[in-house]
Design a protein around this motif. Structure first.
Motif, mmCIF file in Angstrom:
data_model
loop_
_atom_site.group_PDB
_atom_site.id
_atom_site.type_symbol
_atom_site.label_atom_id
_atom_site.label_comp_id
_atom_site.label_asym_id
_atom_site.label_seq_id
_atom_site.Cartn_x
_atom_site.Cartn_y
_atom_site.Cartn_z
ATOM 1 N N ARG A 34 16.626 -20.437 -20.990
ATOM 2 C CA ARG A 34 17.332 -19.174 -20.761
ATOM 3 C C ARG A 34 16.449 -17.950 -21.014
ATOM 4 O O ARG A 34 16.696 -16.878 -20.468
ATOM 5 C CB ARG A 34 18.558 -19.096 -21.680
ATOM 6 C CG ARG A 34 19.590 -20.170 -21.419
ATOM 7 C CD ARG A 34 20.748 -20.061 -22.401
ATOM 8 N NE ARG A 34 21.692 -21.150 -22.216
ATOM 9 C CZ ARG A 34 22.731 -21.104 -21.370
ATOM 10 N NH1 ARG A 34 22.914 -20.021 -20.641
ATOM 11 N NH2 ARG A 34 23.539 -22.130 -21.241
ATOM 12 N N GLN A 193 22.609 -12.772 -9.228
ATOM 13 C CA GLN A 193 23.565 -12.665 -10.323
ATOM 14 C C GLN A 193 24.956 -12.306 -9.789
ATOM 15 O O GLN A 193 25.106 -11.792 -8.687
ATOM 16 C CB GLN A 193 23.106 -11.586 -11.314
ATOM 17 C CG GLN A 193 21.710 -11.800 -11.873
ATOM 18 C CD GLN A 193 21.607 -13.057 -12.712
ATOM 19 O OE1 GLN A 193 22.553 -13.431 -13.409
ATOM 20 N NE2 GLN A 193 20.448 -13.717 -12.661
ATOM 21 N N GLU A 197 31.464 -18.977 -10.764
ATOM 22 C CA GLU A 197 31.018 -19.953 -11.758
ATOM 23 C C GLU A 197 30.559 -21.247 -11.109
ATOM 24 O O GLU A 197 29.600 -21.872 -11.560
ATOM 25 C CB GLU A 197 32.164 -20.240 -12.742
ATOM 26 C CG GLU A 197 31.857 -21.279 -13.800
ATOM 27 C CD GLU A 197 30.820 -20.798 -14.811
ATOM 28 O OE1 GLU A 197 30.223 -21.657 -15.478
ATOM 29 O OE2 GLU A 197 30.632 -19.568 -14.923
ATOM 30 N N SER A 200 26.889 -20.458 -9.216
ATOM 31 C CA SER A 200 25.824 -19.701 -9.866
ATOM 32 C C SER A 200 24.827 -20.617 -10.546
ATOM 33 O O SER A 200 25.164 -21.724 -10.982
ATOM 34 C CB SER A 200 26.408 -18.745 -10.905
ATOM 35 O OG SER A 200 27.178 -17.737 -10.292
ATOM 36 N N HIS A 202 22.669 -21.611 -13.671
ATOM 37 C CA HIS A 202 22.770 -21.472 -15.121
ATOM 38 C C HIS A 202 21.451 -21.921 -15.748
ATOM 39 O O HIS A 202 21.220 -23.127 -15.912
ATOM 40 C CB HIS A 202 23.921 -22.313 -15.668
ATOM 41 C CG HIS A 202 25.265 -21.852 -15.210
ATOM 42 N ND1 HIS A 202 26.433 -22.471 -15.619
ATOM 43 C CD2 HIS A 202 25.650 -20.834 -14.402
ATOM 44 C CE1 HIS A 202 27.468 -21.860 -15.070
ATOM 45 N NE2 HIS A 202 27.001 -20.868 -14.332
ATOM 46 N N GLU A 205 20.505 -25.189 -18.297
ATOM 47 C CA GLU A 205 21.430 -26.319 -18.217
ATOM 48 C C GLU A 205 20.760 -27.499 -17.508
ATOM 49 O O GLU A 205 19.726 -27.336 -16.853
ATOM 50 C CB GLU A 205 22.712 -25.897 -17.493
ATOM 51 C CG GLU A 205 23.550 -24.908 -18.286
ATOM 52 C CD GLU A 205 24.994 -24.884 -17.815
ATOM 53 O OE1 GLU A 205 25.343 -25.700 -16.926
ATOM 54 O OE2 GLU A 205 25.755 -24.070 -18.341
ATOM 55 N N ASN A 210 22.936 -28.129 -12.276
ATOM 56 C CA ASN A 210 22.528 -27.000 -11.452
ATOM 57 C C ASN A 210 22.384 -27.384 -9.983
ATOM 58 O O ASN A 210 22.687 -26.586 -9.090
ATOM 59 C CB ASN A 210 21.208 -26.417 -11.971
ATOM 60 C CG ASN A 210 21.421 -25.331 -13.015
ATOM 61 O OD1 ASN A 210 22.341 -24.527 -12.907
ATOM 62 N ND2 ASN A 210 20.567 -25.317 -14.022
ATOM 63 N N ARG A 213 25.764 -27.236 -8.348
ATOM 64 C CA ARG A 213 26.117 -25.853 -8.037
ATOM 65 C C ARG A 213 25.303 -25.336 -6.844
ATOM 66 O O ARG A 213 25.814 -24.564 -6.020
ATOM 67 C CB ARG A 213 25.880 -24.963 -9.258
ATOM 68 C CG ARG A 213 26.736 -25.304 -10.468
ATOM 69 C CD ARG A 213 26.567 -24.254 -11.559
ATOM 70 N NE ARG A 213 27.230 -24.665 -12.787
ATOM 71 C CZ ARG A 213 26.626 -25.270 -13.802
ATOM 72 N NH1 ARG A 213 25.321 -25.517 -13.731
ATOM 73 N NH2 ARG A 213 27.296 -25.624 -14.877
#
Length: 291
Positions: A34, A193, A197, A200, A202, A205, A210, A213
């Motif tokens: 992150r 951005q 949810e 997107s 992350h 993770e 991911n 997603r």
């Protein structure tokens, strides 16, 4: 007729190197935490700086492996200019981009090494032409290079010809057009951005979560665009592909990429003519090849 520009060991090494750099450039955000600062706009200049000398290296290695001269590079420039001119005709309209059709056929004729360079140079030239220069440009150059390279790796025309060859190229163009769009989605998805949810990115993770997603993101945002690109590539390949393939192959024969030419001085000359087993071609043989 075999593919005139085959990939040699030096060209293969250069292609592997540039591809590994490209894979790392596209995929590193999936493995980052992150706090890494996921901004492709920051790594794009470094990628571009690494990409240009590697492209030159692929060209030099291909020339060294095949013993070609400036005529091959001239053909590369002409095709890149045509591809760059084709891109504005469809850009921004439901993904209808005719340049993909030209890249498939050119990669098929020129081979994987020059195909990769052609795709990258064409995307660079079209970005300058359309004002599409940005952090995405080196990623587009890599993706289009892979697109054209794949066409050069298909089974050779000595094994598949005629209608079967066009069907193979159209099938490849259809699948590769989706692959191009998917790869470019990955470049932009990690920095967008404010999305839902379920679509997107992350950072930090698990990669599998991911990727789920990411698949949802592709289906929601770019499926129609990629379908338009793929469909147009298939239509143009099936309708114009045979004519363009013949033109490209005739051009490579005229350039004599794969055979040195010796001159037949005619009867009565003291110069000894090449024997039947000698390498090279006489003027009369060259003229027959051109037809």
């Amino acid at each position: 007729m075999s593919r005139p520009l085959r990939i040699g060991p030096r060209a293969a090494t250069a292609l592997v190197l540039v591809s590994l750099i490209g894979i790392a450039a596209f995929g590193w955000p999936l493995l980052a935490d992150r706090q890494s600062g996921l901004a492709h706009s920051q790594d794009a200049p470094w990628l571009f700086a690494a990409l240009l000398p590697l492209l030159v290296g692929v060209v030099v290695a291909t020339i060294a492996d095949n013993g070609m001269d400036a005529k091959a590079v001239a053909m590369l420039g002409v095709l890149a200019a045509v591809g760059a001119a084709l891109r504005p005709l469809g850009a921004g309209t439901a993904g209808l981009e005719p340049m993909f059709f030209l890249m498939v056929l050119s990669g098929r004729v020129l081979g994987p090494g020059f195909g990769f360079v052609l795709g990258s140079v064409t995307m660079f030239a079209s970005a300058l032409l359309t004002g599409g220069v940005g952090p995405w440009m080196p990623f587009q150059m890599l993706a289009m290079g892979w697109f054209s390279l794949g066409a050069g790796l298909l089974p050779g025309p000595d094994r598949i010809r005629g209608r079967a060859e066009l069907l193979m190229l159209s099938g490849y163009g259809f699948a590769a057009a989706f692959a191009y769009g998917t790869i470019m989605n990955l470049q932009g998805w990690v920095i967008i951005q404010g999305m839902g949810e379920g679509i997107s990115f992350h950072p930090g993770e698990p990669v599998a979560a991911n990727l789920v997603r990411f698949l949802a993101y592709c289906l929601a945002t770019s499926l129609g665009w990629d379908l338009g690109r793929a469909a147009l590539t298939v239509v143009l390949t099936l309708t114009l592909g045979g004519t363009l393939l013949r033109a490209l192959r005739r051009a490579t024969r005229r350039a004599a990429f794969d055979a040195p030419v010796t001159f037949d001085p005619g009867p009565g000359s003291p110069v000894e003519l090449p024997s039947q087993g000698a390498q090279g071609t006489t003027v009369g043989e060259s003229e027959a090849l051109r037809r």
